[in-house]
Design a protein around this motif. Structure first.
Motif, PDB file in Angstrom:
ATOM      1  N   VAL A  71     -37.005 -25.604 -31.167  1.00  0.00           N
ATOM      2  CA  VAL A  71     -36.381 -26.054 -29.917  1.00  0.00           C
ATOM      3  C   VAL A  71     -36.932 -27.438 -29.576  1.00  0.00           C
ATOM      4  O   VAL A  71     -38.149 -27.626 -29.526  1.00  0.00           O
ATOM      5  N   TYR A  72     -36.041 -28.382 -29.358  1.00  0.00           N
ATOM      6  CA  TYR A  72     -36.437 -29.725 -28.947  1.00  0.00           C
ATOM      7  C   TYR A  72     -35.840 -30.055 -27.581  1.00  0.00           C
ATOM      8  O   TYR A  72     -34.689 -29.724 -27.297  1.00  0.00           O
ATOM      9  N   ARG A  73     -36.645 -30.714 -26.778  1.00  0.00           N
ATOM     10  CA  ARG A  73     -36.153 -31.300 -25.539  1.00  0.00           C
ATOM     11  C   ARG A  73     -35.886 -32.772 -25.829  1.00  0.00           C
ATOM     12  O   ARG A  73     -36.757 -33.476 -26.351  1.00  0.00           O
ATOM     13  N   LEU A  74     -34.686 -33.233 -25.525  1.00  0.00           N
ATOM     14  CA  LEU A  74     -34.289 -34.599 -25.849  1.00  0.00           C
ATOM     15  C   LEU A  74     -33.921 -35.370 -24.583  1.00  0.00           C
ATOM     16  O   LEU A  74     -33.450 -34.799 -23.599  1.00  0.00           O
ATOM     17  N   ARG A  75     -34.123 -36.675 -24.661  1.00  0.00           N
ATOM     18  CA  ARG A  75     -33.747 -37.573 -23.578  1.00  0.00           C
ATOM     19  C   ARG A  75     -32.958 -38.730 -24.187  1.00  0.00           C
ATOM     20  O   ARG A  75     -33.401 -39.365 -25.138  1.00  0.00           O
ATOM     21  N   THR A  76     -31.768 -38.980 -23.651  1.00  0.00           N
ATOM     22  CA  THR A  76     -30.962 -40.085 -24.172  1.00  0.00           C
ATOM     23  C   THR A  76     -31.594 -41.413 -23.771  1.00  0.00           C
ATOM     24  O   THR A  76     -32.243 -41.519 -22.731  1.00  0.00           O
ATOM     25  N   LYS A  77     -31.395 -42.430 -24.589  1.00  0.00           N
ATOM     26  CA  LYS A  77     -32.062 -43.715 -24.342  1.00  0.00           C
ATOM     27  C   LYS A  77     -31.369 -44.537 -23.264  1.00  0.00           C
ATOM     28  O   LYS A  77     -31.996 -45.375 -22.627  1.00  0.00           O
ATOM     29  N   GLU A  78     -30.089 -44.308 -23.025  1.00  0.00           N
ATOM     30  CA  GLU A  78     -29.349 -45.125 -22.059  1.00  0.00           C
ATOM     31  C   GLU A  78     -29.229 -44.451 -20.694  1.00  0.00           C
ATOM     32  O   GLU A  78     -29.592 -45.011 -19.668  1.00  0.00           O
ATOM     33  N   TYR A  84     -31.315 -30.021 -24.505  1.00  0.00           N
ATOM     34  CA  TYR A  84     -32.075 -29.321 -25.542  1.00  0.00           C
ATOM     35  C   TYR A  84     -31.212 -29.114 -26.779  1.00  0.00           C
ATOM     36  O   TYR A  84     -30.001 -28.939 -26.693  1.00  0.00           O
ATOM     37  N   VAL A  85     -31.865 -29.114 -27.942  1.00  0.00           N
ATOM     38  CA  VAL A  85     -31.230 -28.656 -29.182  1.00  0.00           C
ATOM     39  C   VAL A  85     -32.016 -27.440 -29.653  1.00  0.00           C
ATOM     40  O   VAL A  85     -33.238 -27.503 -29.843  1.00  0.00           O
ATOM     41  N   PRO A 129     -30.056 -28.216 -17.579  1.00  0.00           N
ATOM     42  CA  PRO A 129     -29.903 -29.073 -18.766  1.00  0.00           C
ATOM     43  C   PRO A 129     -28.862 -28.506 -19.733  1.00  0.00           C
ATOM     44  O   PRO A 129     -28.718 -27.284 -19.863  1.00  0.00           O
ATOM     45  N   ALA A 130     -28.145 -29.394 -20.401  1.00  0.00           N
ATOM     46  CA  ALA A 130     -27.226 -28.962 -21.460  1.00  0.00           C
ATOM     47  C   ALA A 130     -28.053 -28.475 -22.649  1.00  0.00           C
ATOM     48  O   ALA A 130     -29.154 -28.983 -22.901  1.00  0.00           O
ATOM     49  N   ILE A 131     -27.529 -27.485 -23.366  1.00  0.00           N
ATOM     50  CA  ILE A 131     -28.200 -26.973 -24.563  1.00  0.00           C
ATOM     51  C   ILE A 131     -27.210 -26.991 -25.722  1.00  0.00           C
ATOM     52  O   ILE A 131     -26.101 -26.459 -25.602  1.00  0.00           O
ATOM     53  N   VAL A 132     -27.600 -27.621 -26.815  1.00  0.00           N
ATOM     54  CA  VAL A 132     -26.754 -27.686 -28.008  1.00  0.00           C
ATOM     55  C   VAL A 132     -27.336 -26.715 -29.042  1.00  0.00           C
ATOM     56  O   VAL A 132     -28.375 -26.990 -29.642  1.00  0.00           O
TER      57      VAL A 132
END
Length: 332
Positions: A71-78, A84-85, A129-132
């Motif tokens: 499980v990864y928590r991600l943050r978009t750069k823009e 999460y993925v 949060p969205a989860i993919v």
């Protein structure tokens, strides 16, 4: 949250799922997986600095501990969007996969909710949060589980958009074409090339085709793929060869990768020859047994012709009474 002749080199978890989990716990390799095989706009918004590995077990409502694989928590750069993925590793088809993924997703949302201050949760603009969700599958058979959650619901079609639905990404290792993977020329594509179901001769052939890619990896990447490869090969080899495989992999380096492949080929050939010898030995044993049985049957027939009793013949030949009686009936 805190941070399957020739041997096959190929339930929830297959022995080398551990190798995948270790590989994909490396942020750079996980990002390479996503950017190489997922052709969606949001992927371009992700950088390595925006990834945080979430390593935790979720205790579900049935009180049994279910551990999500990666499980990864991600943050978009823009846009600074957090999502999460969730990646599950599979070596067999799990027809309940959409439901399993939903359970993990709900646990992530529940934890997010519980860790958010009440004042913030009560705000109109509060969002979960969205989860993919994604599945990495390296089984031999086709992945035939449902790809959409709603397909698991009874008569879902009559309710239209009123029922819950989501789909997941599928990384199906054995369904990628070899040449496509060679052209990608990176670590994760090389892993897929080596993980596809094959015998040891094909493994050596593929390793030789990957020499150029292996040489251009960073030292850390090369070490990671060697650890993964060791986890794939060792479970399929006799115990007495495990130390030799460990030695070959530990001494491997990018400048002498051909030497490593040659040593590995010699070891795999030794395993093949040993398997053939064992097969011959077993064949000889079976032949001896078959010869002994044939001799016992001939003795029984001769003794019966001489009028010797069935019980005595059983003692002489060690044959079952039913067999001797059957021979006697045939003679009569």
């Amino acid at each position: 949250m805190t941070e399957s002749g020739q041997p096959n080199l190929k339930h929830p978890h297959h022995p080398h799922d551990k190798g995948y989990k270790q590989l994909l716990s490396n942020k750079k390799i996980f990002l390479e997986l996503i950017k190489t095989f997922v052709q969606e706009d949001w992927v371009n918004e992700i950088e390595e600095d925006g990834l945080l590995l979430v390593d935790k077990s979720f205790v579900l409502e049935d009180f049994s501990e279910k551990e999500a694989d990666v499980v990864y928590r991600l943050r978009t750069k823009e846009k600074d969007v957090i999502f999460y993925v969730l990646l599950e590793l599979q070596s067999t088809v799990d027809f309940l996969m959409p439901f399993r993924l939903l359970q993990y997703m709900v646990q992530i949302w529940r934890e997010t909710y519980n860790n958010t201050q009440k004042e913030e949760r009560d705000r109109k603009d509060f969002r979960l949060p969205a989860i993919v969700p994604a599945v990495l599958y390296n089984g031999k058979n086709n992945w035939t589980a449902k790809m959409n959650f709603r397909e698991m619901l009874s008569d879902c079609q009559i309710f239209g958009g009123r029922v819950l639905d989501f789909s997941y990404i599928l990384f199906d290792v054995n369904r990628y074409k070899d040449e496509e993977l060679y052209e990608m020329a990176n670590l994760i594509a090389s892993v897929f090339v080596l993980d596809q179901t094959m015998n040891h001769k094909e493994l050596i052939t593929r390793l030789r085709k990957l020499i150029r890619v292996l040489r251009k990896l960073t030292q850390d990447e090369f070490r990671q793929i060697m650890i993964w490869l060791k986890n794939v090969i060792k479970p399929r080899m006799p115990v007495h060869l495990h130390k030799e495989v460990d030695r070959i992999m530990e001494e491997a380096n990018q400048l002498e990768v051909e030497f490593m492949i040659m040593n590995l080929e010699v070891t795999l050939d030794e395993m093949q020859q040993q398997a053939k010898k064992e097969g011959i030995k077993e064949g000889i044993k079976e032949g001896i047994k078959e010869g002994e049985l044939k001799k016992a049957l001939e003795t029984a027939r001769a003794a019966l012709k001489e009028g010797i009793s069935v019980d005595v013949i059983c003692k002489i030949t060690a044959l079952d009474k039913e067999i001797v009686q059957k021979i006697k009936n045939e003679l009569h």
